[in-house]
Write a protein that holds these residues in place. Structure first.
Motif, PDB file in Angstrom:
ATOM      1  N   ARG A  26       0.843  -1.187   0.000  1.00  0.00           N
ATOM      2  CA  ARG A  26       0.000   0.000   0.000  1.00  0.00           C
ATOM      3  C   ARG A  26       0.885   1.246   0.000  1.00  0.00           C
ATOM      4  N   GLU A  27       0.620   2.174  -0.895  1.00  0.00           N
ATOM      5  CA  GLU A  27       1.405   3.403  -0.960  1.00  0.00           C
ATOM      6  C   GLU A  27       0.791   4.465  -0.061  1.00  0.00           C
ATOM      7  N   ALA A  29       0.495   8.271   1.271  1.00  0.00           N
ATOM      8  CA  ALA A  29       0.655   9.607   0.695  1.00  0.00           C
ATOM      9  C   ALA A  29       0.670  10.681   1.784  1.00  0.00           C
ATOM     10  N   SER A  30       1.078  10.304   2.985  1.00  0.00           N
ATOM     11  CA  SER A  30       1.136  11.235   4.111  1.00  0.00           C
ATOM     12  C   SER A  30       2.215  10.749   5.060  1.00  0.00           C
ATOM     13  N   GLN A  37      -2.989   8.693   4.869  1.00  0.00           N
ATOM     14  CA  GLN A  37      -3.658   8.711   3.577  1.00  0.00           C
ATOM     15  C   GLN A  37      -3.029   7.661   2.678  1.00  0.00           C
ATOM     16  N   LEU A  38      -3.862   6.901   1.995  1.00  0.00           N
ATOM     17  CA  LEU A  38      -3.383   5.873   1.080  1.00  0.00           C
ATOM     18  C   LEU A  38      -3.591   6.323  -0.357  1.00  0.00           C
ATOM     19  N   ARG A  39      -2.523   6.310  -1.141  1.00  0.00           N
ATOM     20  CA  ARG A  39      -2.635   6.592  -2.560  1.00  0.00           C
ATOM     21  C   ARG A  39      -3.395   5.445  -3.226  1.00  0.00           C
ATOM     22  N   GLY A  40      -4.241   5.761  -4.160  1.00  0.00           N
ATOM     23  CA  GLY A  40      -5.025   4.737  -4.831  1.00  0.00           C
ATOM     24  C   GLY A  40      -6.397   4.561  -4.226  1.00  0.00           C
ATOM     25  N   GLY A  43      -7.000   9.170  -1.973  1.00  0.00           N
ATOM     26  CA  GLY A  43      -6.344   9.986  -0.958  1.00  0.00           C
ATOM     27  C   GLY A  43      -7.073  10.029   0.363  1.00  0.00           C
TER      28      GLY A  43
END
Length: 405
Positions: A26-27, A29-30, A37-40, A43
């Motif tokens: 899991r990417e 984004a924070s 926050q998870l990218r994909g 957000g």
């Protein structure tokens, strides 16, 4: 030949995928925190229940400021191993601070605790020696032991009878080293250090503890499992990480008897052949240790939230491993069920991760959650409620309910 390898790997990956065993990254984004926050996922924010961020320091502003100041003062990297021109005064300062904190003779830094464990055994032991390892020890310990030529013995998790038999078998060896995790990371189970140290003393063996999942939040001032058991002076070697409770970045260490640390500086291969830690990381780690040493309020909240989660899930009938550690594994047995539950919780904006073979034994799949001092009582209630909802959904789906309620 190259094509055959690639085809075989593709087939193996397809087979993992068909069994729901393919690990998905899991990417984020924070910054790392209790809520991320998870990218994909558009957000959106999710409740994070799977970081080793035990004290909630991973995004603590004091650490961020210390690292930023360290960059300004010391630059970015050393571009060297320690014995050439990679030893900065800040490395020595951090080694001394860890030594004082853990109440040992000396400390040596590594790029990670995996590197520390990989470099330890080969440097200290040879064919004249023996190493006795708990069956649930971390992969880095297992790999490190494989690199040395010492005789190898293994005992079932916390089984003192098996340990004593191994000590008797190894009694003719020059040096005998008993090795254990302080806390076993997949199970949240603490090692029986009083029993281990007692047996080791009776048989003239040394004791090593990997305390990665303890230092910072277990024991007085967070000094770890030896301190919690009053055994700091009976444990000869402690390995650990800066990548969990102490800031969550990277870096590892070996701390212990002065002669052992001095020899590792001469012979530990990951130390001799890997770049030294970036100075800014050392600056932040010094701040992290200072915070951890005085973080009784964080440790109290961590313990309270851990009790809350364990009690809530136990009341629902879920099978848990461990007793009071913030590692809270929910045992499903079946890997597919673990994946289904984790997907169900993610749909509710709660991030948990399923673990299955080869990370844990076949048939011992689980969802391993980790509580942080940054979690609130409301966060934990939300998790318990999500598991209760998953349980009610699972009762109408046999493949989803075998290990639920």
């Amino acid at each position: 030949m190259q094509r055959q390898l690639c085809e075989r790997l593709r087939d193996d990956l397809d087979e993992l995928s068909s069994r729901n065993l393919l690990k998905v990254e899991r990417e984020i984004a924070s910054p790392q925190s209790a809520h991320i926050q998870l990218r994909g996922l558009g957000g959106r924010s999710v409740l994070n229940m799977c970081a080793n961020n035990y004290l909630g320091l991973a995004n603590h502003q004091s650490l961020v400021q210390a690292a930023r100041a360290g960059l300004e003062r010391h630059g970015f990297g050393m571009s060297s191993v320690r014995f050439i021109c990679g030893t900065h005064h800040i490395h020595r300062a951090l080694e001394k601070r860890l030594t004082d904190y853990l109440r040992t003779d000396d400390t040596i830094l590594f790029g990670s605790c995996f590197d520390a464990n990989a470099g330890l055994f080969e440097a200290l032991l040879d064919a004249n020696d023996a190493v006795i390892s708990d069956s649930l020890n971390h992969a880095s310990i297992i790999d490190g032991i494989r690199l040395c030529k010492a005789k190898r013995f293994r005992y079932a998790n916390n089984d003192m009878d098996q340990l004593e038999r191994a000590l008797r078998e190894a009694r003719q060896c020059r040096t005998v080293l008993v090795v254990t995790d302080g806390v076993f990371s997949m199970d949240g189970i603490a090692a029986n250090l009083p029993g281990i140290c007692d047996l080791a003393k009776r048989h003239g063996a040394l004791v090593m503890v990997d305390d990665s999942h303890a230092v910072g939040f277990i024991g007085p001032q967070g000094r770890g499992t030896p301190a919690r058991n009053g055994l700091e002076h009976q444990v000869d070697i402690v390995t650990g990480t800066l990548g969990k409770a102490l800031g969550g970045a990277s870096g590892g260490y070996v701390s212990g008897r002065g002669e052992i640390i001095a020899w590792l500086r001469q012979r530990a291969r990951p130390y001799l052949f890997s770049n030294s830690l970036m100075p800014a990381l050392c600056e932040a780690s010094l701040t992290a240790i200072e915070l951890a040493e005085h973080a009784d309020d964080l440790r109290e909240n961590l313990a309270a939230r851990t009790r809350q989660l364990r009690q809530g899930l136990s009341n629902l009938g879920f099978q848990l491993s461990g007793v009071d550690h913030p590692i809270v594994p929910v045992i499903t047995g079946d890997a597919a069920i673990a994946v289904q539950i984790s997907d169900f919780l993610l749909a509710l904006d709660i991030l948990v991760v399923p673990f299955s073979y080869p990370v844990v034994p076949e048939g011992a799949a689980r969802i391993r959650m980790q509580v942080s001092a940054a979690h609130s009582a409301q966060d934990i209630e939300r998790v318990i409620g999500a598991f209760q909802l998953a349980q009610s959904k699972g009762r109408s789906a046999p493949t989803f309910s075998r290990h639920m309620g």
